[in-house]
Design an enzyme around this catalytic site. Structure first.
Site, PDB file in Angstrom:
ATOM      1  N   SER A  27       4.609   5.221  -2.165  1.00 18.50           N
ATOM      2  CA  SER A  27       5.652   6.196  -1.883  1.00 18.50           C
ATOM      3  C   SER A  27       6.915   5.920  -2.691  1.00 18.50           C
ATOM      4  O   SER A  27       7.572   6.857  -3.169  1.00 18.50           O
ATOM      5  CB  SER A  27       5.971   6.198  -0.386  1.00 18.50           C
ATOM      6  OG  SER A  27       4.830   6.561   0.370  1.00 18.50           O
TER       7      SER A  27
ATOM      8  N   GLY B  16       0.802  -1.209   0.000  1.00 18.71           N
ATOM      9  CA  GLY B  16       0.000   0.000   0.000  1.00 18.71           C
ATOM     10  C   GLY B  16       0.835   1.259   0.000  1.00 18.71           C
ATOM     11  O   GLY B  16       1.328   1.703  -1.032  1.00 18.71           O
ATOM     12  N   CYS B  17       1.007   1.846   1.180  1.00 19.32           N
ATOM     13  CA  CYS B  17       1.667   3.144   1.275  1.00 19.32           C
ATOM     14  C   CYS B  17       3.150   3.089   0.941  1.00 19.32           C
ATOM     15  O   CYS B  17       3.701   4.054   0.404  1.00 19.32           O
ATOM     16  CB  CYS B  17       1.445   3.733   2.663  1.00 19.32           C
ATOM     17  SG  CYS B  17      -0.302   4.073   3.014  1.00 19.32           S
ATOM     18  N   VAL B  18       3.817   1.985   1.244  1.00 20.40           N
ATOM     19  CA  VAL B  18       5.229   1.853   0.878  1.00 20.40           C
ATOM     20  C   VAL B  18       5.375   1.817  -0.633  1.00 20.40           C
ATOM     21  O   VAL B  18       6.210   2.521  -1.225  1.00 20.40           O
ATOM     22  CB  VAL B  18       5.848   0.603   1.526  1.00 20.40           C
ATOM     23  CG1 VAL B  18       7.215   0.284   0.928  1.00 20.40           C
ATOM     24  CG2 VAL B  18       5.962   0.791   3.035  1.00 20.40           C
ATOM     25  N   ARG B  19       4.572   0.985  -1.278  1.00 20.47           N
ATOM     26  CA  ARG B  19       4.642   0.893  -2.733  1.00 20.47           C
ATOM     27  C   ARG B  19       4.332   2.245  -3.387  1.00 20.47           C
ATOM     28  O   ARG B  19       5.055   2.690  -4.283  1.00 20.47           O
ATOM     29  CB  ARG B  19       3.667  -0.165  -3.238  1.00 20.47           C
ATOM     30  CG  ARG B  19       3.677  -0.314  -4.759  1.00 20.47           C
ATOM     31  CD  ARG B  19       2.569  -1.224  -5.245  1.00 20.47           C
ATOM     32  NE  ARG B  19       2.598  -1.270  -6.691  1.00 20.47           N
ATOM     33  CZ  ARG B  19       3.310  -2.141  -7.411  1.00 20.47           C
ATOM     34  NH1 ARG B  19       4.036  -3.061  -6.797  1.00 20.47           N
ATOM     35  NH2 ARG B  19       3.294  -2.100  -8.731  1.00 20.47           N
TER      36      ARG B  19
END
Length: 223
Positions: A160, A155-158
């Site tokens: 970002s 989610g947010c890691v990908r």
């Protein structure tokens, strides 16, 4: 099972994927949403592997601080009801209620909190860059490489990491410093990121580089 274990790695490399972006002259550590929503067992967003990832994130942050490099934390925070800020996102993911400003789940963990001198960015969507001014902040520090840990991998890691690339930074995702709800999306997204958008590196490599091995070509942080 790793996404690479069935021969995908050879197929992707034959097609020209998986080359290295490498380290630049001036890295920063970006820790995406290391908050209690993912670490507290009573949270619906709890990740079983959060504790190990948080320990790795803390080591990244500590290493960067000692080297005088920027450390940036992000968190999702909604001053009003999430449905008012992000109606379609909230419709898709009602669990965003965990990130209301008055929710304890939206706070940083005791294991890996921001320290004096770190930057904190609040966001409404998965990417650390979307609508936050992070690009300008990193550029003002002379950063060209973003070393990423956080939640969640898919989610947010990908999001970002992809936006870091699209904003002209070299994205490096630290394998031990990210986590997801299940091994399958975790491994699949690490595989895809490493193939197309970022370098997936080990914690040891990242800390060695942040500690001086790759940093010596850059300038120390002054503010």
């Amino acid at each position: 099972m790793s996404a690479a274990s069935d021969g995908l790695d050879e197929d992707y490399r034959a097609a020209g994927f998986g080359r290295r972006v490498g380290w630049g002259r001036r890295p920063a550590v970006l820790l995406v949403d290391p908050v209690r929503a993912y670490a507290d067992p009573d949270s619906p967003l709890f990740l079983r592997t959060a504790a190990d990832a948080l320990a790795a994130m803390e080591r990244l942050a500590r290493t960067a601080r000692r080297a005088g490099l920027p450390v940036v934390f992000t968190a999702v925070r909604y001053a009003r009801e999430p449905a008012l800020h992000v109606p379609h996102f909230h419709r898709k993911v009602p669990g965003l209620d965990a990130f209301r400003a008055d929710s304890p789940h939206g706070r940083f963990t005791a294991v890996c909190p921001p320290a004096l001198g770190d930057d904190t960015v609040y966001k409404h969507y998965p990417s650390a860059f979307f609508g936050t001014g992070l690009h300008d902040r990193l550029t003002s520090y002379g950063v060209d490489t973003v070393v990423i840990g956080g939640f969640s991998t898919s989610g947010c890691v990908r999001a970002s990491a992809l936006d870091a690339l699209q904003h002209g930074f070299r994205p490096l995702v630290v394998r031990e410093a990210v986590a997801d709800r299940d091994a399958a999306p975790h491994e699949a997204n690490l595989f895809d990121l490493d193939a197309k958008y970022a370098d997936v590196v080990s914690l040891g490599e990242a800390c060695a580089a942040l500690g001086g091995g790759q940093r010596t070509r850059g300038q120390p942080r002054t503010g």
